[in-house]
Design an enzyme around this catalytic site. Structure first.
Site, short mmCIF file in Angstrom:
data_model
loop_
_atom_site.label_atom_id
_atom_site.label_comp_id
_atom_site.label_asym_id
_atom_site.label_seq_id
_atom_site.Cartn_x
_atom_site.Cartn_y
_atom_site.Cartn_z
N ASP A 39 0.82 -1.21 0.00
CA ASP A 39 0.00 0.00 0.00
C ASP A 39 0.86 1.27 0.00
O ASP A 39 0.62 2.18 0.82
CB ASP A 39 -0.94 0.02 1.22
CG ASP A 39 -1.76 -1.26 1.35
OD1 ASP A 39 -2.20 -1.78 0.31
OD2 ASP A 39 -1.96 -1.74 2.48
N GLU A 195 -11.06 0.70 -4.07
CA GLU A 195 -10.41 1.16 -2.82
C GLU A 195 -9.16 1.96 -3.16
O GLU A 195 -8.93 2.31 -4.32
CB GLU A 195 -10.07 -0.05 -1.94
CG GLU A 195 -9.16 -1.05 -2.63
CD GLU A 195 -9.06 -2.39 -1.91
OE1 GLU A 195 -9.81 -2.64 -0.95
OE2 GLU A 195 -8.22 -3.21 -2.34
C1 6LW Z 1 -5.77 -2.11 1.82
C2 6LW Z 1 -6.43 -2.14 0.51
C3 6LW Z 1 -5.64 -3.19 -0.09
O1 6LW Z 1 -6.41 -1.37 2.79
O2 6LW Z 1 -5.38 -4.12 0.86
O3 6LW Z 1 -4.29 -3.67 -1.86
C4 6LW Z 1 -5.73 -3.58 2.11
N1 6LW Z 1 -5.18 -3.06 -1.26
O4 6LW Z 1 -6.37 -0.97 -0.23
C5 6LW Z 1 -4.73 -3.94 3.14
O5 6LW Z 1 -3.44 -3.70 2.68
#
Ligand code: 6LW
Length: 530
Positions: A39, A195
């Site tokens: 991240d 996300e």
């Molecule tokens: C993070 C989300 C994700 O919050 O995995 O790869 C989760 N993306 O954006 C935890 O790293």
């Protein structure tokens, strides 16, 4: 006069071509930050770049890295170093701190994150990214993956994930108070788990960068833009702008690329940092190193869409011109435990039991006091841990174990989480010191090998390869290591263990449920990658 002017133009053009091909260096290696470092989020202040990654149930929280060239990185600290900033008592494996964001605004650094086990969304500020960082300022919005965007009209927005899509909410940046309604602004291109939002303004457009597809093999980064911060956002014709979930990505040793952030270098070039994971071999669909941080060049013409590394994929060996390289010195192989503090690479599982560690009690040795908690418990344990950063490595320690009780043990562990770890340990049984190689893989738990050893000091060694971990021991003065056993790496892989972290190499001691407070001493720890 005219002639002179054109000579001048030609000479400066030649200089700029020479700069591009001679001074700007060609090629770099991915990942740029190795081992469990997912991240990534990045910001630039003048010539300096700062990057933060997530840390889940580990303490201190949120490692902060610094670079002068985007390729070479050095850890300069952590954002969350005090227990009051980072309560992790309730953090199960892969709980705690999810994806952070790092931004610089009006002379202040901001790290914006979520403690999913306690308190939710928050941000911290610092004038110096090495710290100290403020206590968390909590923001009452339920979500993960928060970012802050400062608009030109003086308003400040919290940008977060949401089950339906990305949400933008006005906040008071001084107090963290929500001062406007939540707006669902974009759902992305239809991938699961929209996300990891980051918002940028360029050429009169708001650009919203997302992660989609989930953080496994279907992962991607997508982008949309709008003239209005609240949307509607138009999807880029190049979407997904980054993914390996397609034919050209299928044999790539890097998989799961997505969750990205963009940064513009001082020379005007654009770059993307993202997470991805290195599989143990192409098509193997196992990874043990966790999600790591990768870099790619971005072509982002004025008024146009950003394009990542030509075709939206990345490689281990990137053939692209870089900024002038400014490498840092390599860390030493040996950690002699002769400093007053442990280096930034060492982590604790949850808030540390501080009284259980000493670097001064036995000079030049690390002393670890046992706790009743074991590696199988989702609790604070007596261990210091560092990331496995390459498939091929050797980790060795010299340990002194003076216990007389059968419940006490100490050793070296490879731990993905409290239900998935391999331990090479020394334990007392019928007054003899026994070396054991112990396996814990979900509900399976057994001793794979054991051997009686003489004396209280032993060298314990783990060698890593993409497919196997090889465990061996040697007498303190000998380089003659004798193999105890081999175990497959795949049972510590994220595909087996689940979760968001990576394999950590730990030095630990435990009294297996009985409070005895014994002490174990570690003289040194060597970590060598090949
Ligand atoms: C993070 C989300 C994700 O919050 O995995 O790869 C989760 N993306 O954006 C935890 O790293």
């Amino acid at each position: 006069m005219k002639f002179k002017k054109s000579i001048y133009v030609i000479i400066s053009a030649l200089f700029s071509i020479a700069f591009h091909y001679v001074i700007a260096q060609t090629g770099f290696s991915n990942p740029i930050i190795k081992g469990f470092n997912p991240d990534p989020s990045i910001c630039r202040v003048d010539d300096d770049y700062y990057l933060v990654t997530s840390s889940f149930e580990y303490f201190p929280g949120l490692p902060i890295y610094h670079s002068k060239d985007l390729v070479n990185w050095e850890q300069i600290g952590h954002c969350l170093t005090r227990d009051a900033q980072l309560p992790l008592e309730k953090a199960a494996a892969s709980g705690g701190l999810f994806a952070p964001s790092i931004r610089y605004h009006d002379g202040l650094f901001y790290v914006i994150c979520t403690n999913v086990s306690s308190g939710g969304n928050f941000f911290c500020t610092a004038t110096d990214p090495t710290g100290p960082w403020s206590d968390p300022i909590y923001v009452a919005i339920e979500s993960i993956d928060p970012d802050i965007f400062w608009d030109e009209d003086g308003k400040t927005y919290f940008v977060t994930q949401g089950n339906e899509g990305i949400r933008v909410t006005e906040i008071d940046i001084k107090t963290g108070k929500v001062i406007g309604p939540e707006h669902l602004v974009w759902r992305g291109i239809g991938g699961r788990f929209p996300e990891a939002p980051h918002l940028y303004k360029k050429d009169g457009f708001y650009y919203l960068l997302l992660g989609e597809g989930g953080t496994e093999y279907m992962h991607s980064a997508t982008i949309g833009r709008s003239k209005n911060i609240l949307g509607p956002y138009e999807s880029s014709p190049l979407n997904p702008i980054l993914t390996h979930a397609n034919r050209i990505g299928q044999a790539n040793p890097i998989q799961g690329v997505g969750h990205a952030d963009l940064v513009q270098a001082k020379d005007g070039s654009w770059w993307l940092v993202c997470l991805g994971f290195r599989v143990t071999q192409p098509y193997s669909y196992y990874h043990v190193l966790g999600r790591e941080t990768f870099l790619a060049p971005v072509d982002w013409p004025q008024g146009g869409w950003p394009q990542v590394n030509g075709n939206g994929t990345i490689s281990l060996d990137m053939k692209t011109a870089t900024l002038p390289l400014k490498p840092f010195s390599k860390p030493a192989i040996r950690n002699d435990f002769d400093k007053q503090q442990l280096g930034f690479e060492w982590q604790y599982l949850r808030n540390p039991l501080r009284d259980n560690y000493s670097l001064s009690e036995k000079k030049g040795w690390l002393t670890i006091k046992t706790t009743p908690n074991t590696l199988n418990d989702a609790k604070p344990i007596s261990a210091i841990l560092r990331r496995q950063t390459e498939h091929n490595f050797t980790a060795t320690t010299l340990l002194q174990f003076e216990s007389s009780k059968e419940n006490e043990e100490a050793g070296i562990t490879l731990i993905q989480n409290n239900n998935h770890h391999y331990d090479l340990l020394i334990i007392k049984h019928k007054k003899q010191n026994i070396i054991q190689l112990r396996v814990k893989v979900g509900s399976l738990s057994y001793i794979a090998a054991e051997r009686i050893v003489q004396g209280n000091q032993q060298k314990l060694r783990v060698e890593g390869t993409p497919q196997q971990y090889i465990f061996s021991v040697a007498n303190p003065d000998s380089e003659n290591y004798s193999e105890i056993g081999k175990l497959d790496t795949r049972y510590l892989a994220t595909e087996v263990a689940g979760g968001f972290t990576g394999v950590m190499i730990g030095l630990y001691s435990t009294s297996n449920g009985i409070p005895t407070n014994a002490k174990v001493f570690f003289d040194w720890f060597d970590y060598k990658t090949i």
